[in-house]
Design an enzyme around this catalytic site. Structure first.
Site, short mmCIF file in Angstrom:
data_model
loop_
_atom_site.label_atom_id
_atom_site.label_comp_id
_atom_site.label_asym_id
_atom_site.label_seq_id
_atom_site.Cartn_x
_atom_site.Cartn_y
_atom_site.Cartn_z
N ASP A 111 0.85 -1.20 0.00
CA ASP A 111 0.00 0.00 0.00
C ASP A 111 0.88 1.24 0.00
O ASP A 111 1.08 1.85 -1.04
CB ASP A 111 -1.06 -0.01 1.11
CG ASP A 111 -0.52 -0.37 2.48
OD1 ASP A 111 0.70 -0.34 2.70
OD2 ASP A 111 -1.34 -0.67 3.37
N PHE A 161 -9.68 -1.39 4.14
CA PHE A 161 -8.96 -2.22 5.10
C PHE A 161 -9.25 -3.70 4.78
O PHE A 161 -10.34 -4.19 5.03
CB PHE A 161 -9.36 -1.90 6.54
CG PHE A 161 -8.30 -2.27 7.52
CD1 PHE A 161 -7.93 -3.58 7.73
CD2 PHE A 161 -7.65 -1.28 8.23
CE1 PHE A 161 -6.93 -3.91 8.62
CE2 PHE A 161 -6.65 -1.59 9.13
CZ PHE A 161 -6.29 -2.92 9.33
#
Length: 188
Positions: A111, A161
C-alpha cells in the site's frame, strides 16, 4: 477471472468479500508458474515477510516447480494501528548471508511501500545478485507514490482495510480463507 461461487462473508466484521478461495488459488497458481519460469535455472531465496505473508508464501512455494530456499524476516510499521506509523523496525532478521543470491521478497500487500522500500535498501546493502518483489496484493491508493514496483503481482484491491488469508487487524482475521473488507466501525 470468474467470481467465487460464495462471496458471502462468514464473519460478521466483514463488509464484503474481495477475493474468494478459488480466486486466491488461481492467483497463487499463476504466480507460482511465473516464478518457476523466471528462476528455472536458479536457486532463489524466498524471503517471506512475517506475519502477513505466511499463508500466501506457504501456498506460493508449493506452486513453484524449481529449487528454492526460504527464509523469514519480521518487520513492523503498523503495531496495532490501522495506518502505518512510517517507522520500520526489524523484529527478526534473515538466518544466513545473501551475498550473490537471487532474492524474491514475498509480501502480503503493498500500500504505502514504506516497509518494502526499507527492506529493499536493507537487503541491497548485503550484496545480493538480484532482488525482486512478489506481492499478493497491491492496494489501489489514490496518488500512490511508492517507488516499489513489484515484478510479480497477484491482484489489485480497493483502498480499504483488507483482512483474511494472512492479513490482519490487531492480529485478528488472519485465518479467514478469503479476503474481505473490514467494516470501518471495527477499527475506527
Amino acid at each position: 477471472m470468474e467470481p467465487s461461487i460464495d462471496t458471502t462473508p462468514s464473519h460478521e466484521d466483514i463488509e464484503r468479500v474481495v477475493l474468494g478461495e478459488s480466486e486466491i488459488a488461481d492467483i497463487v497458481k499463476r504466480m507460482g508458474a511465473e516464478l518457476t519460469e523466471d528462476y528455472r535455472d536458479s536457486n532463489p531465496l524466498i524471503v517471506a515477510v512475517l506475519r502477513g505473508a505466511v499463508v500466501f508464501v506457504a501456498d506460493l512455494i508449493r506452486a513453484v516447480n524449481c529449487p528454492l530456499e526460504i527464509d523469514f524476516m519480521a518487520v513492523s510499521s503498523y503495531g496495532s494501528a490501522a495506518k502505518s506509523s512510517g517507522v520500520v523496525r526489524i523484529l527478526k532478521d534473515l538466518s544466513n548471508p545473501i551475498e550473490g543470491r537471487d532474492i524474491v521478497i514475498v509480501e502480503d500487500i503493498l500500500d504505502t511501500g514504506i516497509t518494502l522500500n526499507y527492506l529493499i535498501k536493507n537487503l541491497e546493502s548485503r550484496g545480493p545478485r538480484s532482488i525482486e518483489i512478489a506481492t499478493f496484493l497491491v492496494k489501489d491508493v489514490p496518488d500512490q507514490r511508492s517507488a516499489v514496483r513489484p515484478r510479480y503481482v497477484g491482484a489489485h484491491v480497493p483502498d480499504a482495510f483488507i483482512v483474511g488469508y494472512g492479513l490482519d487487524y490487531d492480529e485478528r482475521y488472519r485465518n479467514l480463507p478469503y479476503l474481505g473488507i473490514l467494516k470501518p466501525e471495527v477499527y475506527s
